[in-house]
Scaffold this motif. Structure first.
Motif, short mmCIF file in Angstrom:
data_model
loop_
_atom_site.label_atom_id
_atom_site.label_comp_id
_atom_site.label_asym_id
_atom_site.label_seq_id
_atom_site.Cartn_x
_atom_site.Cartn_y
_atom_site.Cartn_z
N LEU A 72 0.85 -1.18 0.00
CA LEU A 72 0.00 0.00 0.00
C LEU A 72 0.89 1.23 0.00
O LEU A 72 1.70 1.43 0.92
CB LEU A 72 -0.91 0.01 1.23
CG LEU A 72 -1.76 1.27 1.42
CD1 LEU A 72 -2.72 1.48 0.25
CD2 LEU A 72 -2.51 1.21 2.75
N VAL A 73 0.77 2.04 -1.04
CA VAL A 73 1.51 3.31 -1.14
C VAL A 73 0.53 4.45 -0.88
O VAL A 73 -0.48 4.58 -1.59
CB VAL A 73 2.17 3.46 -2.52
CG1 VAL A 73 2.80 4.85 -2.66
CG2 VAL A 73 3.23 2.38 -2.72
N VAL A 74 0.83 5.25 0.13
CA VAL A 74 -0.06 6.34 0.54
C VAL A 74 0.59 7.68 0.22
O VAL A 74 1.74 7.93 0.60
CB VAL A 74 -0.36 6.24 2.05
CG1 VAL A 74 -1.27 7.38 2.48
CG2 VAL A 74 -1.00 4.90 2.39
N THR A 75 -0.14 8.54 -0.48
CA THR A 75 0.32 9.89 -0.77
C THR A 75 -0.65 10.89 -0.14
O THR A 75 -1.74 10.53 0.28
CB THR A 75 0.41 10.15 -2.27
OG1 THR A 75 -0.91 10.27 -2.83
CG2 THR A 75 1.17 9.04 -2.99
N ALA A 76 -0.23 12.15 -0.12
CA ALA A 76 -1.12 13.19 0.38
C ALA A 76 -2.13 13.61 -0.68
O ALA A 76 -3.33 13.69 -0.42
CB ALA A 76 -0.31 14.39 0.85
N VAL A 77 -1.64 13.91 -1.89
CA VAL A 77 -2.50 14.46 -2.93
C VAL A 77 -2.49 13.56 -4.17
O VAL A 77 -1.59 12.75 -4.37
CB VAL A 77 -2.06 15.89 -3.31
CG1 VAL A 77 -2.16 16.82 -2.10
CG2 VAL A 77 -0.64 15.90 -3.86
N THR A 78 -3.51 13.77 -5.01
CA THR A 78 -3.69 12.93 -6.19
C THR A 78 -2.52 13.05 -7.16
O THR A 78 -2.13 12.05 -7.79
CB THR A 78 -4.99 13.32 -6.90
OG1 THR A 78 -6.09 13.15 -5.99
CG2 THR A 78 -5.24 12.46 -8.12
N ALA A 79 -1.94 14.24 -7.29
CA ALA A 79 -0.82 14.40 -8.23
C ALA A 79 0.34 13.50 -7.87
O ALA A 79 1.02 12.96 -8.76
CB ALA A 79 -0.37 15.86 -8.25
N ASP A 81 1.51 -2.19 -11.27
CA ASP A 81 0.43 -3.16 -11.34
C ASP A 81 -0.41 -3.02 -10.07
O ASP A 81 0.09 -3.26 -8.96
CB ASP A 81 1.02 -4.57 -11.43
CG ASP A 81 -0.03 -5.67 -11.36
OD1 ASP A 81 -1.23 -5.36 -11.30
OD2 ASP A 81 0.37 -6.85 -11.36
N PRO A 82 -1.70 -2.63 -10.18
CA PRO A 82 -2.51 -2.44 -8.98
C PRO A 82 -2.71 -3.72 -8.18
O PRO A 82 -3.07 -3.66 -7.00
CB PRO A 82 -3.84 -1.91 -9.53
CG PRO A 82 -3.87 -2.36 -10.96
CD PRO A 82 -2.44 -2.34 -11.42
N GLY A 83 -2.47 -4.88 -8.78
CA GLY A 83 -2.54 -6.12 -8.03
C GLY A 83 -1.36 -6.32 -7.11
O GLY A 83 -1.41 -7.13 -6.18
N ASN A 84 -0.28 -5.58 -7.37
CA ASN A 84 0.93 -5.69 -6.56
C ASN A 84 1.16 -4.46 -5.69
O ASN A 84 1.64 -4.58 -4.56
CB ASN A 84 2.16 -5.90 -7.46
CG ASN A 84 3.44 -6.09 -6.67
OD1 ASN A 84 3.51 -6.87 -5.74
ND2 ASN A 84 4.46 -5.34 -7.05
N VAL A 85 0.81 -3.29 -6.23
CA VAL A 85 1.02 -2.04 -5.49
C VAL A 85 -0.25 -1.18 -5.61
O VAL A 85 -0.60 -0.73 -6.70
CB VAL A 85 2.23 -1.24 -6.03
CG1 VAL A 85 2.44 0.01 -5.18
CG2 VAL A 85 3.48 -2.10 -6.05
N LEU A 86 -0.92 -0.96 -4.48
CA LEU A 86 -2.06 -0.06 -4.44
C LEU A 86 -1.57 1.34 -4.10
O LEU A 86 -0.79 1.50 -3.15
CB LEU A 86 -3.06 -0.51 -3.37
CG LEU A 86 -3.67 -1.91 -3.51
CD1 LEU A 86 -4.55 -2.20 -2.30
CD2 LEU A 86 -4.46 -2.02 -4.79
N VAL A 87 -2.01 2.35 -4.85
CA VAL A 87 -1.59 3.72 -4.61
C VAL A 87 -2.83 4.58 -4.36
O VAL A 87 -3.72 4.65 -5.21
CB VAL A 87 -0.80 4.28 -5.81
CG1 VAL A 87 -0.27 5.67 -5.48
CG2 VAL A 87 0.33 3.35 -6.21
#
Length: 210
Positions: free
Chosen positions: A7-14, A24-30
């Motif tokens: 799970l990769v968490v950012t502050a903003v959409t950019a 690959d969203p199956g391996n890394v969710l952002v």
């Protein structure tokens, strides 16, 4: 064997968009969860609820300490520190440890840090400060640099993400791209394009995390 995502968490959409298209969203969710430590903690906890992830990463742009982290470069957080969590006193700032109410320092997972360092050999490793108020003066920048000699960058979310990850026992790390030096605010001098380019270039390292 079941493989659970990072799970990769950012502050903003950019920030999320800078890496999402290359993964690959199956391996890394952002996912973007909002600005500041409270939004980061709440948003990360929500994303982790009912979902099994093998690691959580706080990612985004940051200010770099001059002489420690170059603008346009990457930093790998070995610790996330809530630098303004504590109390003022006549003798200076008292961190929460001295008040007896917990800790302002959360260690990044050594295995994640090692993997990021291996994939991103030009990145600088060190402490990343989490602040609810971004530094905007030379005096504050100097004060923080003195208090935290191993700090390489400051941002607004890492400690919040780390708290949520620790709450469910998931390994945590922090990766930041430097858009500006810490100190007097000069938006015209910020190199956001270079910072976002650095995040995009780091995407393969996210996919390779254990």
């Amino acid at each position: 064997m079941t493989s659970y995502p990072i799970l990769v968490v950012t502050a903003v959409t950019a920030e999320a968009d800078a890496v999402r298209a290359h993964l690959d969203p199956g391996n890394v969710l952002v996912e973007a969860v909002g600005v500041g430590p409270a939004a980061a903690a709440a948003g990360t906890a929500r994303l982790l609820a009912g979902r099994t992830c093998r690691a959580v990463l706080s990612l985004g742009i940051a200010g770099g300490f001059p002489g420690r982290a170059a603008v346009g470069g990457l930093v790998i957080g070995t610790r996330s520190i809530a630098a303004d969590l504590g109390a003022e006193s006549p003798d200076g700032f008292l961190p929460i440890e001295e008040l007896g109410f917990g800790t302002s320092i959360l260690e990044s997972d050594p295995q994640l840090v090692k993997a990021l360092q291996s994939s991103l050999p030009d990145a600088v490793s060190g402490d990343v400060l989490t602040l609810a108020t971004v530094t905007g003066t030379a005096a504050t920048a100097d004060r923080l640099a003195t208090r935290f000699p191993d700090a390489v960058a400051e941002a607004m979310e890492g400690y919040g993400v780390a708290i949520a990850a620790a709450g469910v026992g998931v390994p945590f790390a922090e990766l930041r791209a430097i858009s500006n030096p810490i100190g007097p605010r000069d938006r015209a001098a910020w190199r956001l394009g270079d910072a976002f380019a650095a995040l995009r270039a780091a995407a393969p390292a996210l996919a390779a995390l254990p």
